[in-house]
Write a protein that holds these residues in place. Sequence first.
Motif, PDB file in Angstrom:
ATOM      1  N   GLN A 176      -3.135   3.439  -2.966  1.00 31.88           N
ATOM      2  CA  GLN A 176      -3.069   2.474  -4.056  1.00 31.88           C
ATOM      3  C   GLN A 176      -2.343   1.215  -3.580  1.00 31.88           C
ATOM      4  O   GLN A 176      -1.507   1.275  -2.676  1.00 31.88           O
ATOM      5  CB  GLN A 176      -2.339   3.093  -5.253  1.00 31.88           C
ATOM      6  N   LYS A 177      -2.659   0.083  -4.216  1.00 33.21           N
ATOM      7  CA  LYS A 177      -2.025  -1.153  -3.764  1.00 33.21           C
ATOM      8  C   LYS A 177      -1.620  -2.032  -4.945  1.00 33.21           C
ATOM      9  O   LYS A 177      -2.167  -1.929  -6.044  1.00 33.21           O
ATOM     10  CB  LYS A 177      -2.959  -1.933  -2.838  1.00 33.21           C
ATOM     11  N   SER A 178      -0.643  -2.877  -4.695  1.00 35.81           N
ATOM     12  CA  SER A 178      -0.227  -3.892  -5.658  1.00 35.81           C
ATOM     13  C   SER A 178      -0.062  -5.201  -4.896  1.00 35.81           C
ATOM     14  O   SER A 178       0.279  -5.206  -3.706  1.00 35.81           O
ATOM     15  CB  SER A 178       1.086  -3.492  -6.339  1.00 35.81           C
ATOM     16  N   HIS A 225       0.852  -1.192   0.000  1.00 29.77           N
ATOM     17  CA  HIS A 225       0.000   0.000   0.000  1.00 29.77           C
ATOM     18  C   HIS A 225       0.884   1.237   0.000  1.00 29.77           C
ATOM     19  O   HIS A 225       1.771   1.370   0.848  1.00 29.77           O
ATOM     20  CB  HIS A 225      -0.894   0.036   1.244  1.00 29.77           C
ATOM     21  N   ASN A 226       0.657   2.150  -0.946  1.00 31.11           N
ATOM     22  CA  ASN A 226       1.424   3.389  -0.925  1.00 31.11           C
ATOM     23  C   ASN A 226       0.688   4.445  -0.099  1.00 31.11           C
ATOM     24  O   ASN A 226      -0.406   4.208   0.417  1.00 31.11           O
ATOM     25  CB  ASN A 226       1.736   3.892  -2.335  1.00 31.11           C
ATOM     26  N   GLN A 237      -0.850   7.006  -0.977  1.00 26.54           N
ATOM     27  CA  GLN A 237      -2.094   7.498  -1.596  1.00 26.54           C
ATOM     28  C   GLN A 237      -3.212   6.462  -1.547  1.00 26.54           C
ATOM     29  O   GLN A 237      -4.299   6.697  -2.062  1.00 26.54           O
ATOM     30  CB  GLN A 237      -1.830   7.902  -3.052  1.00 26.54           C
TER      31      GLN A 237
END
Length: 265
Positions: free
Chosen positions: A63-65, A58-59, A61
């Motif tokens: 967002q996730k990968s 998780h960054n 902002q």
Amino acid sequence: MLNNISINKLAAAAVFTLVSTSSFALTQEQQGLEISQQVKQHDTGWTDSSADMLMILHNAQGQKSIRELKIKTIEQLTDGDKSLTTFNKPRDVKGTAFLSFSHPVEADDQWLYLPALKRVKRISSRNKSGPFMGSQFAFEDLSSFEIEKYSYKYLGDEVINGLDSFKVEQYPVDPHSGYTRRIVWVDKEAYRIQKIDFYDRKNTLLKTLTYTSYRQYLNQYWRADTLNMVNHQNGKSTELKWKNYTFKSGLKDGDFNKNALKRVR
């Protein structure tokens, strides 16, 4: 004149007094060491294990990968444990492999195979505080817990995750550690780690790791389904979700060497 029952009662009382006095006399450092030894003792004897894992990055902002991994570990009763981590998805990290030999006193041996470079890179002990594959876990966080890696201090009791827990401060012995100290909460019920606070080299709170949804395997060994590492300084976090644990499947030392990294390719 004392009868046998009276003598037995006096003997029991004497033993109780001796144990109580000994316990009371323990220093905070001795108490911290004893609690940590119990943590290790409660998780000894599982021989080897394999598991699948999702690593969710998780960054700041939101967002996730997501990455899919396979992890194999073999227990070493006279040394630190050995582990092999393989990335299976997504495509840009597929085939990446990480091999770690933990040691109680000496610097850990760690290697990373990067498919894009087609070579095995040795992780220097001076670089083990660096991030592992873009996550909020450092290379040193992936080492097995060994008593000799730290000195200890018992700080008191606290309720964590609804469980009465010990609070223990741990000071890394390795001068190359990225941390000045860790504060670890261990539940009194089964000596499971519930939470760890990591303090950086400036002695500022850097990260917090929480363990949730513990499951028991082989009627003895506890593993948390979810680990969540939050970095308080950059706003990022990494969540690890574990599943499909197997134990005592017959893994051998030969499954954990640099040739194993080559076989991953």
